[in-house]
Design an enzyme around this catalytic site. Structure first.
Site: not given
Ligand code: 3EB
Length: 367
Positions: A163, A170, A224, A237, A344
């Site tokens: 990932y 990406r 992050y 989000r 999820e």
């Molecule tokens: C998170 O909130 C959980 O890598 O595109 C959710 C939606 C998550 C999209 C992405 C990852 C992605 O980090 C994982």
């Protein structure tokens, strides 16, 4: 299928191609996604119509496969730009890319300073560069939503989790396309299946710029800390966009994360509850940003990714407690991008600005 003439952008679900190709009266069929247990399916809705085939079983329904169909008004044009299959109509573009990692060489670790050039990294970078190139060429500059489906997402190779390799590739695709990687970035989901090609599909708009929405309960994913990987995940989000007389809300994949940390490891019901609290927070934030288009939890259609299919009844029961019996839920068996996440949830809703209670996602699973 419910007929909604006024709706400009629509998503329908159907169990068999006969169900979904039959009724094309209300709009251009932009593209399709076929979720099914089998890898290497050749399912199609017709020559030229884009299809992303995702080897991911549908849970809680007969047959374990389903079509997701995106439509817009007017008649659609279909074609191919490089590796992107596309369809567009009425200012909306659908694109689909499937790339086998086998096409890329195993150069990870060999080139100084480029230790992340793994096949998955290269596939992700090429997929995103190609998506943005097609958007430019076809004149749909506004990315609305990306869906990413990745083989063995929790696997490990070249000294780094897959990932995280995907996230690096990406972000590289965004940067090489001169796209922002923080702030105004598209909504997305990224989940895993056992094996198959990297699959990316997306929606883009010709003249509607989406508003990126963040969740006050969570650190923005693009911020992050590097403990989650050398390059942050590039997604917002949620994205809110006006398409004609409609507001469309795309809620990204959402999980049991508060701040940047996983909550309730090992407790699928608590994770489901935390995830719904996050989606509710995203909706409040949407209402704050756009008070004229209030969305409620009941307006949304949900795609629920479940790591262990034995957890599905508990997740479904918890969701029905929040959403009622008529909740629009589609369950897929998927790996989630952190090993400790068991569920999820992503969601989409549209409001015709003049009639706020229409249902655009008529499909409801069997219990
Ligand atoms: C998170 O909130 C959980 O890598 O595109 C959710 C939606 C998550 C999209 C992405 C990852 C992605 O980090 C994982």
């Amino acid at each position: 299928m419910i007929d909604l003439q006024s709706s400009r952008l629509r998503c329908d679900y159907g169990h068999a191609s006969a169900d979904v190709s039959r009724d094309d009266s209300t709009g251009g069929l932009l593209g399709s996604v076929f979720f099914s247990r089998e890898e290497g399916s050749r399912a199609s809705l017709g020559a030229g119509i884009p299809v992303a085939r995702v080897p991911m079983p549908v849970l809680g329904t007969e047959g374990s496969s389903i079509w997701e169909i995106w439509r817009a008004n007017g008649s659609a044009s279909h074609g191919r730009h490089g590796i992107v299959q596309y369809g567009y109509a009425d200012g909306i573009l659908f694109g689909a890319i499937q790339l086998s990692e086998g096409h890329f060489s195993e150069s990870g670790g060999e080139v100084p300073g480029q230790t992340l050039r793994t096949p998955l990294y290269q596939a992700a970078a090429l997929a995103y560069k190609s998506a943005f190139e097609a958007m430019k060429e076809l004149q749909f500059p506004h990315a609305l939503r990306f869906w990413n489906y990745i083989a063995d997402i929790n696997g490990y190779s070249h000294g780094i989790e897959r990932y995280r390799q995907f996230n690096c590739g990406r972000q590289e695709g965004f940067l090489q396309s001169e796209r922002e990687v923080t702030g105004s970035v598209p909504a997305a989901s990224a989940v895993g299946f056992a094996s198959g090609p990297l699959t990316v599909y997306f929606l883009a708009a010709r003249d509607a710029r989406p508003v990126a929405i963040e969740n006050p309960r969570q650190v923005s994913a693009y911020l992050y800390p590097t403990s989650y990987g050398p390059r942050s995940p590039t997604f917002s989000r949620a994205g809110l966009v006006s398409v004609g007389s409609e507001r469309v809300l795309f809620v990204s994949g959402t999980a049991s994360i508060v701040g940047h940390q996983t909550c309730h490891p090992g407790d699928v019901v608590a994770q489901t509850r935390e995830t719904m609290a996050n989606i509710a927070a995203i909706l409040s934030e949407t209402c704050r940003v756009a008070p004229d288009a209030p969305f409620s939890l009941a307006d949304l259609s949900y795609k629920v990714y479940v790591r262990d299919q034995n957890d599905m009844p508990q997740i479904a029961a918890e969701l029905r407690r929040h959403l009622g019996r008529n909740a629009k839920l589609l369950f897929l068996k998927a790996d989630i991008c952190r090993q400790d996440l068991l569920v999820e949830i992503e969601a989409t809703a549209s409001h015709a600005l003049d009639s706020p209670d229409q249902t655009h996602f008529p499909w409801v699973p069997h219990e």
